[in-house]
Design a protein around this motif. Structure first.
Motif: not given
Length: 88
Positions: A1-13
């Motif tokens: 399992m790798k760590y992914v920054k939410a801001e880089s994959v999810l819409p800001q809302s």
């Protein structure tokens, strides 16, 4: 399992909505059930173990004792019993 920054994959809302519930924590988002694979299906380990178990069942059906199979396959007698007495 790798760590992914939410801001880089999810819409800001969506990030803002999630922040209402969790901030500064690691959040695990599981795969959909349809994406799950059984253990060993990707690596081929499951197939190898199934083939080994079929050989053990065949040898047992031909009269080879459980203790002898345990020694031959480096498994406990209890594990051999589970393999040979499994219904399917």
């Amino acid at each position: 399992m790798k760590y992914v920054k939410a801001e880089s994959v999810l819409p800001q809302s969506l990030v803002k909505e999630i922040q209402k519930y969790v901030q500064g924590e690691t959040l695990y988002i599981p795969k959909p059930k349809a994406e799950y694979r059984k253990w060993g299906s990707r690596s081929g380990s499951r197939r190898i173990i199934d083939e080994r178990n079929a050989k053990i069942k065949a040898a047992f059906s031909n009269g080879k004792p459980i203790q002898e199979l345990a020694c031959e396959y480096y498994l406990s007698s209890e594990t051999i019993k589970k393999i040979v007495y499994k219904k399917h």
